[in-house]
Write a protein that holds these residues in place. Structure first.
Motif, PDB file in Angstrom:
ATOM      1  N   ARG A   1       0.844  -1.199   0.000  1.00  0.00           N
ATOM      2  CA  ARG A   1       0.000   0.000   0.000  1.00  0.00           C
ATOM      3  C   ARG A   1       0.877   1.246   0.000  1.00  0.00           C
TER       4      ARG A   1
ATOM      5  N   SER B   1       0.675   5.811  -1.153  1.00  0.00           N
ATOM      6  CA  SER B   1      -0.217   6.935  -1.448  1.00  0.00           C
ATOM      7  C   SER B   1       0.394   7.828  -2.522  1.00  0.00           C
TER       8      SER B   1
ATOM      9  N   ARG C   1      -3.888  13.194  -0.639  1.00  0.00           N
ATOM     10  CA  ARG C   1      -3.347  12.060  -1.368  1.00  0.00           C
ATOM     11  C   ARG C   1      -4.379  10.926  -1.372  1.00  0.00           C
ATOM     12  N   LYS C   2      -4.209   9.998  -2.291  1.00  0.00           N
ATOM     13  CA  LYS C   2      -5.116   8.848  -2.319  1.00  0.00           C
ATOM     14  C   LYS C   2      -4.316   7.562  -2.161  1.00  0.00           C
ATOM     15  N   GLN C   3      -4.947   6.601  -1.516  1.00  0.00           N
ATOM     16  CA  GLN C   3      -4.294   5.317  -1.252  1.00  0.00           C
ATOM     17  C   GLN C   3      -4.399   4.392  -2.478  1.00  0.00           C
TER      18      GLN C   3
END
Length: 403
Positions: free
Chosen positions: A27, A29, A38-40
Motif C-alpha cells: 500500500r 499513497s 493524497r489517495k491510497q
C-alpha cells in the motif's frame, strides 16, 4: 545427549505489505492532481511478501524522483472495445480489417482479458505468443495476432494509460522447417481445370436458375472477386462500346444484408477495368433482362439500388449475401462431381490458371486480377507454366538438329 530442537524462524515483516489468502500487496499513497491531499493505492498482488515490498519500494523511489507514472485501471477487454471504435473512426481502415483485428484480439481473453491493461507484463505477453504455437496456430496467424496487440498497446502508451508497451521486444516463436515442408514447400491453391469448369457451368445451367448461371459465368470469365461482383451496378459499371467492366467498389456485409456497406476496392491496384468479350456482354445483357422480369414480379417490395446480382428471397433487390452464393456453389459442385472444397474464390484462381495456360504474361494477369503483386497468382502461374518451361530445351534441341 540429544540435539536441542530448532526454534521456529520468526517470519520477516515487510512494512507497508498487506497479506490476504496467500497473496501480498504493497500500500502506498500518491498525490491527487489539482487537489489537496493524497489517495491510497495498492500494487498488484504477488505470491510473496518480499516481491510486493520490492515493487512498493520502486514506486516510492519513483515518487521521490518525479518519475512515477500512474497507469489507468481499465481492464484489457474493455480497452479493446474502446480501441476498436477509435481504430475504425480513423477512416483509414476497411470494415473487414476491423473485423480481423477484433477476431484476433478475442484470442487474448483467456490470457489477460480480465487484467488491467497496465498489469499485462512482457512475460505475460510472451507466454501468450508461445502458447499460440503450442496450440498449432500457424506462423502467419501468430504474426497477425502480434501486430494487432502491438497496435492496441502502442495506443495505450500514447494515451498515457500505461508506461511501457509489453509487446516491445517480444519474439515470434520460430518454426523449424522439416524435410516434408521442403518437399512440399509450395501449396498450390485449389482451382479447376478447363474441363472441370465446363462441367461445373453445365451443372449450373441445367440445374440452377438464370441468375446463378450468369453470376458463376461472370466470375469464371473475369476473375472478379465476390465482393466486387456483389457491388456491380448494372447502369454504371458495364461499358459495352469499349468492352470492359469497371471495378470501383466492393460490398461488405457483416450480419444483415440490409446493413450492407459499399467500400472502395481492396487496394489501389484493385481499382481497374476488366476487358471482356462479346460472350460476357451477352451474359450481362441476359442478366439485366432477367432482372427486369424479376423486378416486375416483385415490384411491391423490390429494393432498386441498381445491383446487377440480387437477393431473390426475403430481400428482393438487395445484394446477394456471400454465404448464400457459397452454399449454392457447393450444390452445383456436388451435381458436377467436383470437390466440395472449391469456393467462389476458386473461380478466381481458375481464371488465373487458364490465362497462364494460354500464354498470357504474369504482369498482364496480375493487372487483370487487381494485384500490384500477389504470391498466390504467381504460384498458380509458375505451376501452370512449368510444363511449357520444360518443353523449351526440347524445342531448342529440335531447332538445332533441323527437326
Amino acid at each position: 545427549m540429544g540435539r536441542k530442537p530448532k526454534e521456529p524462524r520468526e517470519e520477516i515483516k515487510y512494512p507497508g505489505v498487506r497479506s490476504e489468502n496467500g497473496r501480498h500487496t504493497y500500500r502506498y499513497s500518491v498525490p491527487v492532481p489539482g487537489k489537496k491531499g493524497r489517495k491510497q493505492k495498492e500494487t498488484p498482488s504477488y505470491p510473496t511478501a518480499k516481491e510486493a515490498f520490492e515493487a512498493g519500494i520502486k514506486i516510492k523511489a519513483q515518487l521521490l524522483n518525479g518519475t512515477y507514472f500512474e497507469e489507468k485501471d481499465i481492464v484489457f477487454d474493455d480497452f479493446v472495445v474502446e480501441w476498436l471504435k477509435m481504430y475504425e473512426a480513423t477512416g483509414k481502415v476497411k470494415n473487414t480489417t476491423v473485423d480481423i483485428r477484433m477476431r484476433e484480439l478475442q484470442k487474448c481473453k483467456k490470457y489477460f482479458g480480465h487484467k488491467k491493461i497496465g498489469e499485462v507484463s512482457k512475460r505475460d505477453y510472451q507466454m501468450m505468443l508461445d502458447d499460440q504455437k503450442k496450440q498449432n496456430y500457424s506462423l502467419n496467424s501468430i504474426k497477425l495476432l502480434n501486430s494487432s496487440c502491438s497496435l492496441i498497446f502502442k495506443k495505450a502508451v500514447e494515451l498515457e494509460m500505461i508506461k511501457s508497451d509489453p509487446t516491445s521486444g517480444a519474439e515470434i516463436p520460430t518454426y523449424q522447417t522439416t524435410v516434408e515442408d521442403l518437399e512440399n514447400k509450395t501449396e498450390i491453391p485449389k482451382y479447376m481445370e478447363k474441363e472441370e469448369l465446363l462441367r461445373f457451368l453445365k451443372a449450373v445451367k441445367e440445374h440452377g436458375d438464370r441468375q446463378d448461371f450468369n453470376l458463376f459465368f461472370l466470375m469464371a470469365y473475369t476473375g472478379i472477386r465476390i465482393g466486387e461482383m456483389s457491388a456491380l451496378n448494372k447502369n454504371k459499371d458495364i461499358n459495352r462500346s469499349e468492352k470492359f467492366i469497371s471495378i470501383t467498389k466492393t460490398l461488405y456485409c457483416k450480419k444483415k444484408i440490409k446493413e450492407y456497406v459499399i467500400n472502395t476496392p481492396k487496394t489501389k491496384a484493385s481499382r481497374r477495368e476488366i476487358d471482356i468479350t462479346d460472350s460476357v456482354i451477352d451474359v450481362v445483357d441476359d442478366q439485366i433482362a432477367w432482372l427486369n422480369e424479376f423486378k416486375m414480379a416483385n415490384r411491391k417490395n423490390y429494393y432498386d439500388a441498381g445491383f446487377l446480382f440480387v437477393n431473390t428471397r426475403r430481400n428482393p433487390g438487395y445484394p446477394e449475401a456471400h454465404p448464400n452464393i457459397t452454399l449454392r456453389m457447393k450444390t452445383y459442385l456436388e451435381i458436377a462431381g467436383l470437390p466440395s472444397a472449391l469456393t467462389p474464390h476458386s473461380l478466381r484462381h481458375t481464371h488465373v490458371s487458364l490465362l497462364a495456360e494460354v500464354g498470357v504474361a504474369l504482369e498482364t494477369i496480375q493487372k487483370r486480377m487487381g494485384h500490384s503483386s500477389d504470391e498466390v497468382t504467381r504460384l498458380i502461374y509458375l505451376h501452370v507454366t512449368k510444363k511449357r518451361r520444360k518443353e523449351a530445351p526440347e524445342k531448342f534441341e529440335k531447332l538445332m538438329n533441323g527437326l
